[in-house]
Write an enzyme that holds these catalytic residues in place. Sequence first.
Site, PDB file in Angstrom:
ATOM      1  N   SER A 107      -1.790  -8.134   0.031  1.00 33.60           N
ATOM      2  CA  SER A 107      -0.837  -7.952   1.130  1.00 33.60           C
ATOM      3  C   SER A 107      -1.012  -9.101   2.115  1.00 33.60           C
ATOM      4  O   SER A 107      -2.037  -9.189   2.796  1.00 33.60           O
ATOM      5  CB  SER A 107      -1.087  -6.611   1.838  1.00 33.60           C
ATOM      6  N   LYS A 183       6.359  -4.221   1.812  1.00 38.14           N
ATOM      7  CA  LYS A 183       5.032  -3.644   2.042  1.00 38.14           C
ATOM      8  C   LYS A 183       4.788  -3.443   3.539  1.00 38.14           C
ATOM      9  O   LYS A 183       4.145  -2.468   3.945  1.00 38.14           O
ATOM     10  CB  LYS A 183       3.953  -4.553   1.450  1.00 38.14           C
ATOM     11  N   LYS A 252      -4.836  -5.748   9.726  1.00 36.49           N
ATOM     12  CA  LYS A 252      -4.234  -7.023   9.325  1.00 36.49           C
ATOM     13  C   LYS A 252      -2.745  -6.842   9.054  1.00 36.49           C
ATOM     14  O   LYS A 252      -1.907  -7.642   9.523  1.00 36.49           O
ATOM     15  CB  LYS A 252      -4.936  -7.556   8.078  1.00 36.49           C
TER      16      LYS A 252
END
Length: 339
Positions: A107, A183, A252
């Site tokens: 990701s 995502k 993150k």
Amino acid sequence: MADASKANPQRDERFGYLGLGLMGTPMTRRLLKAGYQVSVWNRSEGKVVPIVEAGARHGASPRDVMAGSDIVFMCVTDAAAVEEVIFGAEGLSTAPGAGKLVVDFSSIHPDAARDLATRLKAANGAGWIDAPVSGGTKGAEEGTLAIMAGGDASDIERVRPYVLTMARRFTHMGPTGAGQTAKLCNQVIVGCAMAVLAEATRLAVNAGIDANRLPEALAGGFADSIPLQLFVPRMVQGIHSPPLGHIATMLKDLDTVADVAQTTSTPVPMATLAGQLFRLAKAARGAGCGRAGDLQAFSNGILSHRVRPETRYGVFLRSSLATNRPYAPRANSNVSLAL
């Protein structure tokens, strides 16, 4: 090692997998179990041994894995790790790549995915699919992951049957970077859900009902969800093993959400608040020390405190910056925040 030619006579693609962490290890095991030939590499050698014992070939470097594979899968920590794996001294870009594909399950920022894809194509001719995953370690083990992909349609179809060995759903969202954007949408929902699930669980505990029965009681209603069924029992019982993910990883992703939201002029107040809650959890417990940094620890800021009945408002955060005593704000305050 499993004989791929006997188990899958119609499939002659050779595979590589880089990054044998919480997700990479079970995903690689599923490829091996399906009878595919898989070469593996990981920064720390200890994680390679059990996978090699299960039938994988040990690659000496990302370059070595690329040289012996037609399709290389990888799942590493962040964009900096992806950069190193591709463009390091023994990276993927140093091996011939024409006709080969790199499928990145990591990701990372959509802009980073587009940049890496362009540079890799220029360096050795390899194609790129950004394919971040959702479903956690349970989904990786059971092959029920949801994977959202960005890239050329023909490349997506080439890898589809192999990806579906590791996932239940593989959706082409658009050109390179589209998978990463999808995502981020996933992480907005999951990050906010974890915060409200922890609040609901704390409310149940403080109000004196059996919080363990919430998943059963809410099943089939509008509040039901996979995160509710998965996380609430772990929150109530303080289960940390096996870990489902890490605080730093979710943070993150939520920071990336904030960046893309700013670029696209998209208001994301709920995701921003969730990001700050995860940041507080990271500061309080650390992000790289086992139990202290796993996603389950996120709920502890709520679940480690029982509110005194006489305390109407309070900020509850067990950290180096706060005590276990509820904090009562000034009179007439209309703000109440439970972490």
